[in-house]
Enzyme design. Structure first.
Site, PDB file in Angstrom:
ATOM      1  N   ARG A 237       0.862  -1.185   0.000  1.00  0.00           N
ATOM      2  CA  ARG A 237       0.000   0.000   0.000  1.00  0.00           C
ATOM      3  C   ARG A 237       0.895   1.230   0.000  1.00  0.00           C
ATOM      4  O   ARG A 237       1.638   1.476   0.957  1.00  0.00           O
ATOM      5  CB  ARG A 237      -0.896  -0.010   1.236  1.00  0.00           C
ATOM      6  CG  ARG A 237      -1.799   1.211   1.409  1.00  0.00           C
ATOM      7  CD  ARG A 237      -2.522   1.090   2.745  1.00  0.00           C
ATOM      8  NE  ARG A 237      -3.478   2.155   2.990  1.00  0.00           N
ATOM      9  CZ  ARG A 237      -3.197   3.297   3.615  1.00  0.00           C
ATOM     10  NH1 ARG A 237      -1.959   3.531   4.038  1.00  0.00           N
ATOM     11  NH2 ARG A 237      -4.132   4.201   3.823  1.00  0.00           N
ATOM     12  N   LEU A 238       0.845   1.998  -1.078  1.00  0.00           N
ATOM     13  CA  LEU A 238       1.663   3.195  -1.190  1.00  0.00           C
ATOM     14  C   LEU A 238       0.913   4.349  -0.535  1.00  0.00           C
ATOM     15  O   LEU A 238       0.026   4.964  -1.126  1.00  0.00           O
ATOM     16  CB  LEU A 238       1.976   3.485  -2.660  1.00  0.00           C
ATOM     17  CG  LEU A 238       2.706   2.361  -3.412  1.00  0.00           C
ATOM     18  CD1 LEU A 238       2.964   2.758  -4.857  1.00  0.00           C
ATOM     19  CD2 LEU A 238       4.022   2.004  -2.710  1.00  0.00           C
ATOM     20  N   ASP A 239       1.272   4.626   0.704  1.00  0.00           N
ATOM     21  CA  ASP A 239       0.544   5.590   1.520  1.00  0.00           C
ATOM     22  C   ASP A 239       0.758   7.017   1.026  1.00  0.00           C
ATOM     23  O   ASP A 239       1.892   7.423   0.735  1.00  0.00           O
ATOM     24  CB  ASP A 239       1.015   5.471   2.979  1.00  0.00           C
ATOM     25  CG  ASP A 239       0.364   6.495   3.879  1.00  0.00           C
ATOM     26  OD1 ASP A 239      -0.864   6.416   4.055  1.00  0.00           O
ATOM     27  OD2 ASP A 239       1.082   7.381   4.388  1.00  0.00           O
ATOM     28  N   ALA A 240      -0.344   7.774   0.930  1.00  0.00           N
ATOM     29  CA  ALA A 240      -0.293   9.204   0.581  1.00  0.00           C
ATOM     30  C   ALA A 240       0.531   9.461  -0.673  1.00  0.00           C
ATOM     31  O   ALA A 240       1.185  10.500  -0.799  1.00  0.00           O
ATOM     32  CB  ALA A 240       0.258  10.006   1.763  1.00  0.00           C
ATOM     33  N   ILE A 241       0.479   8.538  -1.600  1.00  0.00           N
ATOM     34  CA  ILE A 241       1.358   8.590  -2.774  1.00  0.00           C
ATOM     35  C   ILE A 241       1.131   9.830  -3.628  1.00  0.00           C
ATOM     36  O   ILE A 241       2.060  10.348  -4.259  1.00  0.00           O
ATOM     37  CB  ILE A 241       1.195   7.304  -3.624  1.00  0.00           C
ATOM     38  CG1 ILE A 241       2.206   7.242  -4.773  1.00  0.00           C
ATOM     39  CG2 ILE A 241      -0.225   7.159  -4.136  1.00  0.00           C
ATOM     40  CD1 ILE A 241       3.624   7.076  -4.330  1.00  0.00           C
TER      41      ILE A 241
END
Length: 580
Positions: A237-241
């Site tokens: 999960r690429l957070d705040a991408i």
């Protein structure tokens, strides 16, 4: 395992060079590509799964903190593993353990050390134990890290690694158009060995934004990906991408370079760990969120962020027009891609994804109703310097304790309806642990932390939870048992494949309904939901059921015969009408 051919290796290197030339036109792309390949030098590519086998109707995700359930001195990750074994076998196939590294704030999203497991949760062996039985999803908190991290301490001291890792702003930068999810000041004055600097903080002053214009920062995060793959993580999960890349004079969200970084990470995981899934976390208006599928070369999965506010609105008002309109406008996910459907998370109900879908008046009514049920509201800074509602902070179970008219006796039925709607939609369903457990607002948690989001981050005591789940009179047991029963039902029906055909049905206002058909066209399911607190009549003729098939409701087991023409649906009743 299949050893890569020299041709495969050449193709990977060529793709990496293409990404790197776009991101770093002044750098030597070939040398950078070699550095990337060296990180994964002992990862042998496997034969990838066909695109139609990446997921199925068997898939369902649990979202949880590592310590959502605690048991004295037992490592919380061990307790989580025990909860999964005792209560969720046959119901979920994947687990998202929210940030499990040492952190300084934001319940894990201000990471101090990406390479370690928070000792208060457990260790890598317990992370790997969960990954042995479930697809494990982990966060790459990629936009920022903790001000207490070694990287940031090195930045302040002017030494590497870290001295050039953080985003700075100067007096001449045009930041007027910057889009942010918070109302706090963007820049943090920081004393460093090189004088006073102003570092960029999209979220909080303890979460300092990393500068991906420095290719060394990218390489650091690819090393983190490599480490997590070793520990069994197969979904990232690429957070705040969306906020990753910044340039003066722009909105600093969804910039082309941000999409290119996602494409590069996709190339890396596709090449060195086929079958690994990328999911982008972009809590933004719907049309912006959809761009992260790219040309089937960015995220495999994107969150269906608009679902939660629209679904809650429909259940609180009994109006289905906005939910239907959004459903009809949603494109099917591209081949090899899908949606992650969720109605609650560790954060709250995002309101930005409702912008342009709900009128300001409807949004205000939603906000005020949730407030009346004990919920909180968080705001963000707008481009003009004002503030706007960013998210509703509330336990979903309590958000649905009534309607806009006030509380009523239908809380459990309304809540079960919300989860059953989500389960049936195109995509993979994801359940936040506190939804599964019908956890209410944790107002004590809010008082203790002075953080609105703590309202939906309760920590259950293991023995207390076990007692509740074993008590037939407990609302927690009633909701949990019925939800897990429906989760297991869903797995038996091919029309619930994440990419199976979906069509919105145009029934009368009280109903929200859609049709799903299996990919081989052998089975249909008509999903019909009474979205009101009144009994509603449904004419089966409105569904155009094929007369030669035998139809029944998969949820209740009720079989329809030739004499059945009208059904009376109780408040918030759900039907999965199928021919198999």
């Amino acid at each position: 395992m299949v050893s890569p051919s020299s041709q495969d290796d050449s193709n990977v290197r060529s793709q990496l060079c293409q990404h790197l030339r776009f991101l770093y036109p002044e750098a030597n792309a070939e040398e950078l590509a070699d550095s990337v390949i060296a990180i994964f030098d002992d990862f042998q590519p496997q034969i990838p799964l066909p695109l139609n086998q990446l997921w199925s109707e068997q898939d369902c995700l649990l979202i949880t903190y590592g310590d959502s359930i605690v048991d004295g001195d037992v490592a919380p990750l061990e307790t989580l593993d025990q909860f999964l074994s005792q209560h969720l076998q046959g119901a979920v196939s994947a687990v998202h353990v929210l940030p499990f590294c040492p952190f300084s704030s934001d319940d894990g999203f201000a990471v101090i050390d990406y390479a370690q497991v928070n000792s208060k949760l457990g260790d890598w062996s317990q992370i790997s134990s969960i990954s042995d039985r479930y697809r494990l999803m982990a966060d790459i908190v990629i936009n920022h890290c903790s001000s207490q991290s070694q990287w940031f301490q090195n930045y302040c001291d002017g030494v590497e690694p870290g001295a050039t890792y953080f985003m700075e702003a100067s007096a001449g930068d045009d930041l007027s158009a910057v889009v942010r999810p918070r109302a706090s000041p963007l820049l943090r004055p920081t004393k460093t060995a090189n004088g006073l600097k102003h570092v960029w903080c999209t979220f909080s002053h303890d979460q300092v934004d990393l500068d991906f214009r420095n290719p060394q920062v990218l390489l650091e995060f690819l090393k983190i990906v490599r480490l997590y793959l070793q520990q069994g993580v197969s979904i990232f999960r690429l957070d705040a991408i969306g906020f990753l890349w910044k340039e003066s004079g722009t909105s600093c969200i969804h910039l082309p370079q941000t999409h290119e970084v996602v494409r590069l990470i996709r190339t890396v995981t596709d090449s060195f760990a086929p079958g690994t899934l990328l999911i982008t976390e972009t809590n933004v208006p719907n049309h912006e969120n959809l761009t992260y599928f790219g040309n089937r070369n960015e995220a495999h999965v994107i969150y269906n962020f608009s679902l939660a506010p629209l679904l809650v609105h429909a259940l609180l008002t009994g109006k289905t027009e906005y939910l239907k309109r959004w459903m009809m406008s949603m494109p099917p996910a591209p081949v090899g891609c899908t949606y992650l459907n969720f109605t609650a998370s560790h954060d709250g109900i995002g309101m930005r994804p409702a912008e342009g879908l709900l009128s300001d008046e409807e949004q205000l009514q939603l906000v005020e109703t949730v407030r009346s049920f004990g919920g909180k509201v968080s705001t963000r800074r707008t481009e003009g310097g004002g503030e706007r509602v960013y998210e509703l902070n509330v336990a979903l179970f309590d958000a649905l304790q009534g309607t806009v008219a006030g509380t009523d006796q239908w809380q459990v039925e309304r809540f079960l309806c919300s989860q059953t709607v989500m389960m049936g939609l195109e995509g993979i369903p994801a359940f936040y642990i506190h939804s599964l457990l019908a956890t209410g607002n944790d107002l004590d948690g809010v008082a203790a932390t002075d953080q609105n989001r703590s309202i939906n981050r309760h920590k259950w005591g293991w023995s207390d939870l076990q007692e509740h789940l074993g008590d037939d009179r407990s609302v927690h047991a009633q909701v949990f048992r019925e939800l897990t029963r429906r989760m297991q039902l869903r797995r038996r029906h091919a029309p619930f494949h994440p990419n199976a055909t979906q069509f919105t049905l145009q029934l009368s206002e009280p109903f929200f309904a859609y049709w799903r058909q299996s990919t081989d066209r052998s089975q249909s399911i008509f999903c019909v939901y009474n979205m009101t607190n009144q009994v509603q009549e449904l004419r089966l003729s409105d569904l155009n059921l094929i007369s030669t098939d035998v139809w029944y409701d998969a949820i209740s087991g009720l079989r329809f015969d030739e004499q059945t023409s009208v059904l009376e649906l109780t408040p918030y009743q759900s039907l999965w009408i199928t021919n198999r």
